[in-house]
Design a protein around this motif. Sequence first.
Motif, PDB file in Angstrom:
ATOM      1  N   LYS A 143      40.378  53.088  45.439  1.00 13.84           N
ATOM      2  CA  LYS A 143      41.013  52.055  44.616  1.00 13.84           C
ATOM      3  C   LYS A 143      41.185  50.754  45.406  1.00 13.84           C
ATOM      4  CE  LYS A 143      43.516  54.750  41.125  1.00 13.84           C
ATOM      5  NZ  LYS A 143      43.273  53.966  39.879  1.00 13.84           N
ATOM      6  N   THR A 144      41.498  50.879  46.670  1.00 14.92           N
ATOM      7  CA  THR A 144      41.649  49.697  47.530  1.00 14.92           C
ATOM      8  C   THR A 144      40.326  48.921  47.575  1.00 14.92           C
ATOM      9  OG1 THR A 144      43.173  50.998  48.881  1.00 14.92           O
ATOM     10  CG2 THR A 144      42.375  48.929  49.830  1.00 14.92           C
ATOM     11  N   SER A 145      39.262  49.653  47.824  1.00 18.20           N
ATOM     12  CA  SER A 145      37.935  49.033  47.908  1.00 18.20           C
ATOM     13  C   SER A 145      37.555  48.393  46.564  1.00 18.20           C
ATOM     14  CB  SER A 145      36.927  50.117  48.293  1.00 18.20           C
ATOM     15  OG  SER A 145      35.655  49.568  48.392  1.00 18.20           O
ATOM     16  N   GLN A 146      37.786  49.154  45.500  1.00 21.08           N
ATOM     17  CA  GLN A 146      37.459  48.673  44.159  1.00 21.08           C
ATOM     18  C   GLN A 146      38.236  47.387  43.841  1.00 21.08           C
ATOM     19  OE1 GLN A 146      35.072  49.862  42.422  1.00 21.08           O
ATOM     20  NE2 GLN A 146      35.415  48.426  40.728  1.00 21.08           N
ATOM     21  N   PHE A 147      39.497  47.364  44.249  1.00 23.48           N
ATOM     22  CA  PHE A 147      40.331  46.188  43.985  1.00 23.48           C
ATOM     23  C   PHE A 147      39.761  44.938  44.658  1.00 23.48           C
ATOM     24  CE2 PHE A 147      43.780  43.408  45.541  1.00 23.48           C
ATOM     25  CZ  PHE A 147      44.192  42.902  44.326  1.00 23.48           C
ATOM     26  N   PHE A 148      39.410  45.063  45.932  1.00 22.83           N
ATOM     27  CA  PHE A 148      38.853  43.905  46.643  1.00 22.83           C
ATOM     28  C   PHE A 148      37.558  43.437  45.977  1.00 22.83           C
ATOM     29  CE2 PHE A 148      41.121  45.526  50.662  1.00 22.83           C
ATOM     30  CZ  PHE A 148      42.197  44.678  50.457  1.00 22.83           C
ATOM     31  N   LYS A 149      36.761  44.418  45.543  1.00 22.92           N
ATOM     32  CA  LYS A 149      35.507  44.097  44.856  1.00 22.92           C
ATOM     33  C   LYS A 149      35.779  43.315  43.573  1.00 22.92           C
ATOM     34  CE  LYS A 149      31.233  46.703  44.648  1.00 22.92           C
ATOM     35  NZ  LYS A 149      30.699  48.054  44.849  1.00 22.92           N
ATOM     36  N   GLU A 150      36.773  43.772  42.829  1.00 24.48           N
ATOM     37  CA  GLU A 150      37.115  43.102  41.565  1.00 24.48           C
ATOM     38  C   GLU A 150      37.643  41.681  41.797  1.00 24.48           C
ATOM     39  OE1 GLU A 150      38.204  47.242  39.261  1.00 24.48           O
ATOM     40  OE2 GLU A 150      39.753  45.697  39.476  1.00 24.48           O
ATOM     41  N   LEU A 151      38.215  41.458  42.977  1.00 22.03           N
ATOM     42  CA  LEU A 151      38.678  40.097  43.297  1.00 22.03           C
ATOM     43  C   LEU A 151      37.497  39.176  43.591  1.00 22.03           C
ATOM     44  CD1 LEU A 151      41.823  40.341  45.635  1.00 22.03           C
ATOM     45  CD2 LEU A 151      41.748  39.998  43.167  1.00 22.03           C
TER      46      LEU A 151
END
Lengths: 388, 388
Positions: B332-340
Amino acid sequence: MENFCYSIRTKIYFGKGQIHNLGNAIKNYGDKVLIVYGGGSIKKIGLYDRMINILNENNITYKELSGVDPNPRIESVREGAKICRENDIQVVLAVGGGSTIDCAKVIAAAVHYENDPWDLVKNPIKITKALPIVTVLTLAATGSEMNKNAVISNMSINEKVGTASELIKPKVSIMDPEYTYSVSKYQTAAGTADIMSHIFENYFTHTEAVDIQDSTAEGLLRTCIKYGKIAVEDPTNYDARANLMWASSWAINGLISYGTKNIGWTVHPMEHELSAYYDITHGVGLAILTPHWMKYSLNNSTVNKLAQYGINVWGIDKNLDKFEIANKAIDKTSQFFKELGIPMTLREVGINEEKFEIMAEKVTAKGKLGTLYPLTKEDVINIYKMSL
Amino acid sequence: MENFCYSIRTKIYFGKGQIHNLGNAIKNYGDKVLIVYGGGSIKKIGLYDRMINILNENNITYKELSGVDPNPRIESVREGAKICRENDIQVVLAVGGGSTIDCAKVIAAAVHYENDPWDLVKNPIKITKALPIVTVLTLAATGSEMNKNAVISNMSINEKVGTASELIKPKVSIMDPEYTYSVSKYQTAAGTADIMSHIFENYFTHTEAVDIQDSTAEGLLRTCIKYGKIAVEDPTNYDARANLMWASSWAINGLISYGTKNIGWTVHPMEHELSAYYDITHGVGLAILTPHWMKYSLNNSTVNKLAQYGINVWGIDKNLDKFEIANKAIDKTSQFFKELGIPMTLREVGINEEKFEIMAEKVTAKGKLGTLYPLTKEDVINIYKMSL
């Protein structure tokens, strides 16, 4: 989020054995101190002797003002200021809980005030100068070790009033959780209730988008709930004492109120009236009033915040009806104080209806009370009655 | 909880229009300032003109050092110190983000240091005196506005090094979230990652019973996740900008690290090597490395804290297996940065394997790296490789 000015300049030495910093902390400001303390508890735990040794080793001379009462009296302030003037005191050293620190704060200001120090309590703007204050904390409750507030009682006129000034914020506070090992179960419970009440007063506002403040407040409340119980059951549990002690400072040093629309507290002024007439333990009065205040304030405009409290502090299922969540949270609050051993009715602490009218009159003299759901005089009377 | 000494003496004026306090804030310390800033963004948003007006109205004279780079250079420090000496500057005024403030901090110390200021970066103990620093913040990221740290780059020798001293902590910082409205989506995302990385560095330790610190850190992370996304999508959302800005200060001013066993950071020093060789955006480097560092560090001794992170920050079901929770949280952490909108591989920012050996060598020169799971040189290389 609202505009604010952050300024928390008190230096804190926190943890086991931090008293060794006392000498240097004082000497930055002077070498003639007035030691202010309450009863004999600081002697019983060896703190008094340790402190005197440190003062002697550092060639710091001292006078003493002992016997400061819980709900500290204006008489003590007058006496302390007199000692300071007669002995050219440079630093006021408070050793004890919030009562002792509050008393020391007003003494520090009174030294530079020509008239009666009760003026400084009633009218904070008259505080224009103060001696530096150093504190050694022995009770986790009022947060006075890290803020600008002081509450003083004038029993001759049944008044208990809070004053505040940046000038009386302690310069240095030493916070060793081990000093609270000997605090009784009853006072530990009352202290926990006091901390939680400070958080409630700051948390229950109508400010949008204060996520940092709210999540911090909720974390502090969970901390109090977890460790309040442990400290009552296991008084020498260091982690419990440490978390409660640090929570006591955060609850009322500004961290959770900066940025919120906090236009006035509710339960504290209502309790001050109880203490002013009946001299009860402050935290106990707060615990008794709090659930009834929450219940009385619950309506369409306040339910969201009370439900948020229930979900984030008590872990209540967020899928329930929000009024149901709020009511469950209030019941859990009441149940928690009861489990800590706090008598949860006014009658149990010797209070009846007799003074409700005059207390409610005084507490609403300047207008409606509080931020979440501003209370009229009648509202206040109703909450007192619910608390009987 | 571990012993600590709290001292956060920076005064913060937070909110809309707080720039009106600038004149008084400076005049407490002097009336000759060096203004330090970066490119032209403070002119574009009108802040430069407003500031100059205030200085003129208050009879404050000024010199300027502009063109401070992201990853600020030691050359700028040398130049700033020279201007200060030649003009008897009394106050250093930093207007910008963390790079500008970091540069100003070392300038303030370099004024009082006879030799080359790079010494002060490599050896903080040589900082013995500094001019007072006032800041006006225009980017939520490094937290430099409220702490004692400064990171300076010396590109001629590929070094990016952090220094620290209580003496270079800003006296006053003005934080108006509206100044960050014009920050690009990319820089907003990078800033959010920087804030979150500071929180991670402080949060992932092996300290027991730091409930206050942990719950505060978790609240700050939830705040970043919620408002980071909003600020990227809706740059003039005041609440998003305000929460991110205040979170940036809390992440690294001590509040969440006091009382923890924080014996060294991990991802920051690893990223400093990337920036020192490739001059990439700091927050982007952190975002790329962070999930791989978490995954690499996941083992029996670290899983509890990583699972706690998953439950309390990402709301993952606490009844799942704790390794499953930890892995989901990392994803989720990785996905969040990607979504940013952050490029999530080193290759995308122009970095290949070439320097991994020498970077890992440098970053572990003084021993293993970090607190959660201390990394050897080989570990660091492995994480760099995972991040390609």
